[in-house]
Design an enzyme around this catalytic site. Structure first.
Site, mmCIF file in Angstrom:
data_model
loop_
_atom_site.group_PDB
_atom_site.id
_atom_site.type_symbol
_atom_site.label_atom_id
_atom_site.label_comp_id
_atom_site.label_asym_id
_atom_site.label_seq_id
_atom_site.Cartn_x
_atom_site.Cartn_y
_atom_site.Cartn_z
ATOM 1 N N CYS A 161 2.785 1.546 11.853
ATOM 2 C CA CYS A 161 3.921 2.239 11.235
ATOM 3 C C CYS A 161 4.508 3.308 12.145
ATOM 4 O O CYS A 161 5.567 3.852 11.872
ATOM 5 C CB CYS A 161 3.488 2.876 9.914
ATOM 6 N N SER B 107 -3.397 -3.312 -0.047
ATOM 7 C CA SER B 107 -2.265 -4.118 0.420
ATOM 8 C C SER B 107 -2.757 -5.497 0.836
ATOM 9 O O SER B 107 -3.734 -5.617 1.578
ATOM 10 C CB SER B 107 -1.594 -3.415 1.602
ATOM 11 N N GLY B 108 -2.065 -6.542 0.370
ATOM 12 C CA GLY B 108 -2.531 -7.912 0.556
ATOM 13 C C GLY B 108 -2.629 -8.389 1.989
ATOM 14 O O GLY B 108 -3.533 -9.146 2.338
ATOM 15 N N THR C 26 10.843 -7.835 -11.829
ATOM 16 C CA THR C 26 10.238 -9.156 -11.962
ATOM 17 C C THR C 26 9.083 -9.298 -10.980
ATOM 18 O O THR C 26 9.219 -8.988 -9.797
ATOM 19 C CB THR C 26 11.286 -10.253 -11.694
ATOM 20 N N GLY D 47 0.795 -1.218 0.000
ATOM 21 C CA GLY D 47 0.000 0.000 0.000
ATOM 22 C C GLY D 47 0.826 1.265 0.000
ATOM 23 O O GLY D 47 0.460 2.266 -0.630
ATOM 24 N N THR D 48 1.953 1.256 0.703
ATOM 25 C CA THR D 48 2.793 2.452 0.777
ATOM 26 C C THR D 48 3.341 2.819 -0.594
ATOM 27 O O THR D 48 3.318 3.994 -0.993
ATOM 28 C CB THR D 48 3.946 2.242 1.784
ATOM 29 N N GLN E 69 -7.290 -0.280 4.359
ATOM 30 C CA GLN E 69 -8.095 -0.885 5.431
ATOM 31 C C GLN E 69 -9.466 -1.324 4.949
ATOM 32 O O GLN E 69 -10.066 -2.231 5.519
ATOM 33 C CB GLN E 69 -8.259 0.105 6.593
ATOM 34 N N ASN F 94 -7.320 3.988 9.321
ATOM 35 C CA ASN F 94 -6.660 2.814 9.880
ATOM 36 C C ASN F 94 -6.634 2.802 11.402
ATOM 37 O O ASN F 94 -6.472 1.747 12.012
ATOM 38 C CB ASN F 94 -5.223 2.704 9.340
#
Length: 389
Positions: A323, A197-198, A235, A69-70, A177, A149
């Site tokens: 964070c 973000s996963g 990659t 996400g960042t 989120q 968040n």
């Protein structure tokens, strides 16, 4: 252990791990290679891209994989600033954004851009009238998060999208989120770019995506190869992408039942804490919040001491964003909703998962009651307060 810090990260689901495993040591070909063995990796990436696009009502070619996400936030904001600089140099965001957005905007301010940081109300909702007044002819981007968040408040995204569209301004939302917790349709909401973000939805860490609406003219963020349709070199993280696709499929399939359970348990937790722990407030909107988020401030309590004592009882919580866990400063989000420093310092964020049980939450509430009572018993400020009552 009772894990209640799912806003920081979630457990990777077993079926996600299972989907990823073959791409480490069996189907390990580089998807950019031309031989048939590598085509299986390429096909797996395409399948995940399609799954994710379908969850958003987007086209597969509008999904660009990132490292998280960042990176996606940085890409959306910096690349828009670069691509649309001839049109203007003004960006609008809010005071409660994730630092991935705030620090990026602060960096741009050092490079000739102007940024307006919108206020929020006491629930953490962006003030739409202030947003309308902030728009200028040189405004090129509005970046407002989908849901916060820390306090879980969900923003009026559709209305923000309409304002952006009316003025011909790009609209980016940090949905790290929200994606997987709330249904999101990018066309319906007027979103031009969206970050995710996963690891926030039972997927792996180190993988995310940026949705870029077709026609948005932003350039590459990472240069090198021709991967991701020449917009993001390097990659591809094939196992991560496969895992992300599996996590999104799972999140969409289970969303209704999962979030209904989380919402019920969240409200049970909130009701008990507010009723049974005096001088406590809920941070964020009471109902317009993420299904799994509860954020409290306890007067006359230091948040870090509370977290440490909870940890000693086997309970994992947070005082805010993971964070900023090394920071001694109070949360910028809590200050923005109007809390004084001393109350903002006594905050606790508890974020549930589908595995959380009511019995666990009852234990957590009883533990919080004991710890808060103990910490207040050591506080001269609380002693003075009680004496004055």
């Amino acid at each position: 252990m009772i894990y209640l810090d799912n806003a920081a990260t979630t457990k990777t689901a077993p079926e996600v791990v299972e989907a990823m495993l073959p791409y480490f040591s069996e189907l390990y070909g580089n998807p950019s290679s031309v031989y048939q063995f590598s085509q299986k990796s390429k096909e797996a990436i395409a399948a995940s891209r399609e799954t994710i696009a379908g969850a958003l009502g987007a086209k597969p070619e509008e999904i660009y994989f990132t490292a998280g996400g960042t990176e996606a936030d940085n890409w959306a904001i910096k690349a828009t600033a670069e691509a649309y600089r001839a049109k203007g140099n003004h960006i609008i965001t809010s005071k409660i954004e994730h630092h991935a957005v705030l620090h990026t905007c602060q960096w741009l301010e050092k490079h000739g851009f102007e940024v307006t940081y919108l206020d929020v109300d006491e629930s953490g909702i962006v003030k739409l009238d202030q947003l309308k007044r902030a728009v200028r002819p040189e405004t090129i981007l509005i970046s407002i998060m989908f849901a916060n968040n820390e306090i879980g408040t969900i923003q009026p995204v559709k209305e923000i999208g309409q304002i952006a569209r009316e003025h011909g301004i790009l609209f980016h939302t940090d949905a790290v989120q929200a994606f997987g917790q709330i249904p999101i349709q990018v066309d319906e909401l007027g979103i031009d770019m969206l970050s995710s973000s996963g690891h926030k939805l039972n997927g792996p860490k180190g993988i995310g995506f940026l949705y870029i609406r077709k026609g948005v003219k932003i350039r590459s963020f990472i240069h090198g190869g021709a991967q991701e349709r020449k917009r993001r070199a390097g990659t591809e993280n094939v196992p991560g992408i496969v895992g992300y696709g599996a996590a999104v499929e799972r999140a969409v399939r289970t969303m209704e039942e999962r979030t209904e359970k989380e919402r019920r348990l969240r409200d049970h937790l909130i009701d008990r804490v507010l009723q049974e722990v005096p001088y406590t407030r809920l941070n964020g909107h009471r109902t317009r919040r993420l299904p799994n988020n509860a954020n409290f401030s306890f007067q006359f309590v230091e948040g870090e001491s509370l977290l440490i004592m909870l940890d000693m009882e086997g309970i994992c919580g947070s005082s805010g964003s993971a964070c900023t866990s090394g920071s001694l400063d109070p949360s910028h989000v809590l200050l923005a909703i109007g809390l004084p420093h001393e109350i903002a310092h006594g905050s606790l964020r508890l974020t549930l998962s589908e595995e959380t049980t009511e019995e666990e939450l009852d234990y957590v509430v009883e533990t919080i009651k004991k710890i808060v009572e103990k910490l207040r018993g050591m506080s001269p400020l609380y002693e003075d307060f009680v004496r004055r009552q």
